[in-house]
Structure formats: structure tokens, C-alpha cells
Design a protein around this motif. Structure first.
Motif, PDB file in Angstrom:
ATOM      1  N   PHE A 187       0.818  -1.211   0.000  1.00  0.00           N
ATOM      2  CA  PHE A 187       0.000   0.000   0.000  1.00  0.00           C
ATOM      3  C   PHE A 187       0.857   1.269   0.000  1.00  0.00           C
ATOM      4  N   HIS A 188       2.148   1.111   0.290  1.00  0.00           N
ATOM      5  CA  HIS A 188       3.007   2.286   0.447  1.00  0.00           C
ATOM      6  C   HIS A 188       4.219   2.284  -0.477  1.00  0.00           C
ATOM      7  N   ALA A 189       4.717   1.110  -0.811  1.00  0.00           N
ATOM      8  CA  ALA A 189       5.924   1.003  -1.622  1.00  0.00           C
ATOM      9  C   ALA A 189       5.624   1.242  -3.097  1.00  0.00           C
ATOM     10  N   LYS A 190       6.652   1.600  -3.844  1.00  0.00           N
ATOM     11  CA  LYS A 190       6.525   1.717  -5.294  1.00  0.00           C
ATOM     12  C   LYS A 190       6.335   0.336  -5.904  1.00  0.00           C
ATOM     13  N   SER A 191       7.152  -0.630  -5.444  1.00  0.00           N
ATOM     14  CA  SER A 191       7.015  -2.016  -5.905  1.00  0.00           C
ATOM     15  C   SER A 191       7.459  -2.954  -4.801  1.00  0.00           C
ATOM     16  N   VAL A 192       6.865  -4.154  -4.783  1.00  0.00           N
ATOM     17  CA  VAL A 192       7.229  -5.191  -3.822  1.00  0.00           C
ATOM     18  C   VAL A 192       7.501  -6.472  -4.601  1.00  0.00           C
ATOM     19  N   THR A 193       8.713  -6.979  -4.488  1.00  0.00           N
ATOM     20  CA  THR A 193       9.069  -8.258  -5.091  1.00  0.00           C
ATOM     21  C   THR A 193       9.144  -9.291  -3.988  1.00  0.00           C
ATOM     22  N   TRP A 194       8.430 -10.376  -4.165  1.00  0.00           N
ATOM     23  CA  TRP A 194       8.334 -11.422  -3.141  1.00  0.00           C
ATOM     24  C   TRP A 194       9.113 -12.649  -3.623  1.00  0.00           C
ATOM     25  N   SER A 195      10.204 -12.959  -2.958  1.00  0.00           N
ATOM     26  CA  SER A 195      11.046 -14.111  -3.300  1.00  0.00           C
ATOM     27  C   SER A 195      10.767 -15.247  -2.322  1.00  0.00           C
ATOM     28  N   HIS A 196      10.383 -16.397  -2.871  1.00  0.00           N
ATOM     29  CA  HIS A 196      10.082 -17.556  -2.016  1.00  0.00           C
ATOM     30  C   HIS A 196      10.196 -18.830  -2.845  1.00  0.00           C
ATOM     31  N   HIS A 197      10.114 -19.975  -2.172  1.00  0.00           N
ATOM     32  CA  HIS A 197      10.090 -21.251  -2.906  1.00  0.00           C
ATOM     33  C   HIS A 197       8.907 -22.105  -2.447  1.00  0.00           C
ATOM     34  N   LEU A 198       7.771 -21.460  -2.270  1.00  0.00           N
ATOM     35  CA  LEU A 198       6.554 -22.183  -1.907  1.00  0.00           C
ATOM     36  C   LEU A 198       6.153 -23.130  -3.043  1.00  0.00           C
ATOM     37  N   LYS A 199       5.769 -24.338  -2.685  1.00  0.00           N
ATOM     38  CA  LYS A 199       5.364 -25.318  -3.701  1.00  0.00           C
ATOM     39  C   LYS A 199       4.114 -24.848  -4.440  1.00  0.00           C
ATOM     40  N   ASP A 200       3.174 -24.299  -3.694  1.00  0.00           N
ATOM     41  CA  ASP A 200       1.962 -23.748  -4.297  1.00  0.00           C
ATOM     42  C   ASP A 200       2.104 -22.235  -4.387  1.00  0.00           C
ATOM     43  N   GLU A 201       2.289 -21.742  -5.593  1.00  0.00           N
ATOM     44  CA  GLU A 201       2.526 -20.313  -5.775  1.00  0.00           C
ATOM     45  C   GLU A 201       1.286 -19.512  -5.397  1.00  0.00           C
TER      46      GLU A 201
END
Length: 347
Positions: A187-201
Motif C-alpha cells: 500500500f506504500h511502496a513503489k514495488s514489492v518483489t516477493w522471493s520464495h520457494h513455496l510449492k503452491d505459488e
């Protein structure tokens, strides 16, 4: 412990009950030069329903929702402490410096009285270690992590999403805190990149249009990150939502407890110190009903510590422990998840 007619002393580093649920706007060190214990952030809501978070026979007050704010949880702890006059047994602003075994399976406990700035020595027949496990951040050792010149914090230090207004943020991790941080900062950032290795995206429809996903980080540079798919992005801040280490810096080596990643050993039934069974480590298992399990573990340890039940031989406890862990390794659990219960909690 009081129910077992024991003389009880509890040592609490801060000046109030509630542990990790006591929110502090401060991060880093407190006025005594000690690490801020709390990891609470603005607008945190429990990821467990309160019906699973209460002590046995001590339900939360009637409330319209099962998922509540950290303030509601803290009030529950404070009310519980008042109901049973537990503050009378707690030495506040006392930090445990060292726990050391002495003769006859007894213990020497050295603490620092922070208010008076002096050290004190106490002696105990039994010790229950209840220091919690959400205050010592775990951060992966990525290549180039020390070369990244912009802001890096762990979620332990995250307090308010507005702090990241207009920024390009990288959030690393796939658990509950990562979901919260991604949602709040979007809600505040210009962009948010989420890095993870969840099996179910995750379906990003539940998040803002400025949220994107990337696989695992492979390397950090001065101003960004390279990912497992070969892509590269620049960031002004990195927030590590990568969990915590189990940490017992006050236990002397001859307590008989060692930690390999988050695998604490050797423990009978994940709580009783096999080498020194007058010590219990409370609260290690996760994916559990927390306060109910804590209560059960304490009563389990005290049954043997007070002589109400005869303790098995160290050989019997060790064999049971080794069989349990062998089964866990066969199921593919890592050392980081050595004490996971989840669907197997009935075991």
C-alpha cells in the motif's frame, strides 16, 4: 510449578509479562544494551484462532472473531497472570546470564538485576527454560550480502509499512510474516518483489498490482539481487522474513544440550534434557497449539522432577529419542524442522 508445591522463581528480562506479545516501537538495543525481544509490528493479527491459543480451561474472553490483534493476546496474558497472582513469582528486569549444573543434579543460576545493575546467584533443584524462539533472527548467508549498500532488515525489526513509502522492496520468505509484510508494504511502496520457494505459488490477486514474485535469491549485489531464474532487479530495501534461530546463550556447555541449526539435542519427548533430566526445554515444537502444549510440557517435566513418576533410565530415554529422530529423518525433515509436530502432534 506452583500446583506441584514447588518454590518458584521466574526471571524476566523486561518489566512486564507477555514476552514477544509486548509490542515495542524500538528496534535494536534497549536501555540496558540488550536486544529488543519483541517482533510485533503494527496491525498484526494472529495466524491461529484464539480457540487454539488459550491455556487449558482458560478460554479467551468472548469476542466476535477468532483471529485477533496482538493487543488482545497480550491482554489475555496479563489477565491470566493477575488471576493467579503470577507476578508475585516473577523477578522482572532480571536477565539470565548463566545456567550451570552443580552437584546432585542441582543448578546454579547467575542473573543480572538490571534495575540495581548487579549480579545475583540463585540455586535450584530444577530448571525450566522458557525463553521463547522469536527474537534471534535467522538470515541466510547469500553471496554478496555484505556488499548490498542499501537497507537490509529482518522482520524482527519491521514495525510499520509507511516506513517504506515509495521504495522498491524485496521481501524474502514464504511464511506468515512474509505474507503480512508483502500485503502491508504494497500500500506504500513503489514495488514489492516477493522471493520464495513455496510449492503452491500464491495468487497475487489478493495483493496489490505492484507485487510480483521471484524464485530464490542466488546472489546480492550493491543495489539488487540475482534470482534462480537468472533475472535481476534493483531494490532500495530488503526485508528478510526468514525465521528465527533457537538460542540458549546462557546455558553452559556442561548442561548437556547442543544445537545443530534448530535441532536441540538430546531431549526426551522434545522437552526433557536426557543428560541432565532436572532441566526441561519448553516450547521447542512448532505447528502446535502453543499454550496448551507449553502447559502439557511443563506438567510432564514436573511429574518426573518432583518424583511423582519414576524417570526411565537414561538408556531408555536415549533409545526412545533416537528412534523418534530416525523416523523424522526418514520422513525427510531437515534439522531446521527437527521439532515440527503438525499432523503428528497426537504422537
Amino acid at each position: 510449578s506452583i500446583d506441584y508445591n514447588c518454590e518458584v522463581i521466574a526471571f524476566e528480562q523486561t518489566n512486564r509479562v507477555g514476552g514477544t506479545w509486548v509490542k515495542s516501537d524500538e528496534v535494536g538495543k534497549d536501555k540496558n544494551g540488550l536486544e529488543i525481544h519483541s517482533s510485533m509490528y503494527d496491525n498484526l493479527v494472529t495466524n491461529l484462532p484464539i480457540e487454539l491459543m488459550c491455556y487449558p480451561n482458560e478460554p479467551f474472553p468472548s469476542i466476535e472473531t477468532s483471529f485477533v490483534s496482538s493487543e488482545v493476546v497480550l491482554k489475555y496474558y496479563e489477565s491470566f497472570a493477575d488471576k493467579y497472582n503470577l507476578r508475585d513469582y516473577i523477578k522482572f528486569e532480571h536477565v539470565v546470564v548463566r545456567v550451570h549444573p552443580i552437584e546432585n543434579d542441582s543448578w546454579e543460576v547467575i542473573v543480572k538485576n538490571l534495575a540495581l545493575d548487579r549480579y545475583e546467584t540463585h540455586y535450584a533443584d530444577a530448571v525450566l527454560v522458557c525463553n521463547g524462539h522469536f527474537s534471534s533472527p535467522f538470515i541466510p548467508s547469500y553471496e554478496g550480502r555484505k556488499t548490498f549498500k542499501r537497507r537490509q532488515i529482518h522482520s524482527h525489526e519491521y514495525r510499520n509499512p509507511e516506513y517504506f513509502k515509495g521504495e522498491d522492496i524485496l521481501v524474502i520468505g514464504g511464511n506468515f510474516s512474509a505474507v503480512d509484510v508483502v500485503q502491508q508494504t504494497s500500500f506504500h511502496a513503489k514495488s514489492v518483489t516477493w522471493s520464495h520457494h513455496l510449492k503452491d505459488e500464491p495468487d497475487l490477486k489478493a495483493f496489490g498490482e505492484n507485487v510480483s514474485q521471484e524464485p530464490d535469491v542466488m546472489k546480492l549485489t550493491e543495489n539488487g539481487a540475482e534470482f534462480a531464474d537468472g533475472s535481476f532487479k534493483q531494490f532500495s530495501s530488503i526485508i528478510y522474513c526468514t525465521g528465527y534461530n533457537y538460542s540458549f546463550p546462557f546455558l553452559s556447555v556442561n548442561c548437556g544440550i547442543s544445537i545443530d541449526e534448530d535441532y536441540v539435542k538430546p531431549l526426551w519427548k522434545h522437552c526433557l534434557n536426557i543428560k541432565k533430566p532436572s532441566m526441561g526445554i519448553i516450547g521447542l515444537p512448532n505447528l502446535i497449539c502453543p499454550n496448551q502444549m507449553f502447559s502439557l510440557q511443563v506438567r510432564f517435566c514436573l511429574e518426573f522432577m518432583t518424583g511423582k513418576k519414576k524417570l526411565p533410565s537414561k538408556e531408555e530415554m536415549m533409545k526412545d529419542y533416537e528412534n523418534d529422530m530416525a523416523e523424522r529423518w526418514r520422513r525427510g525433515l531437515s534439522k531446521k524442522k527437527a521439532h515440527v509436530m503438525g499432523p503428528d502432534i497426537q504422537d
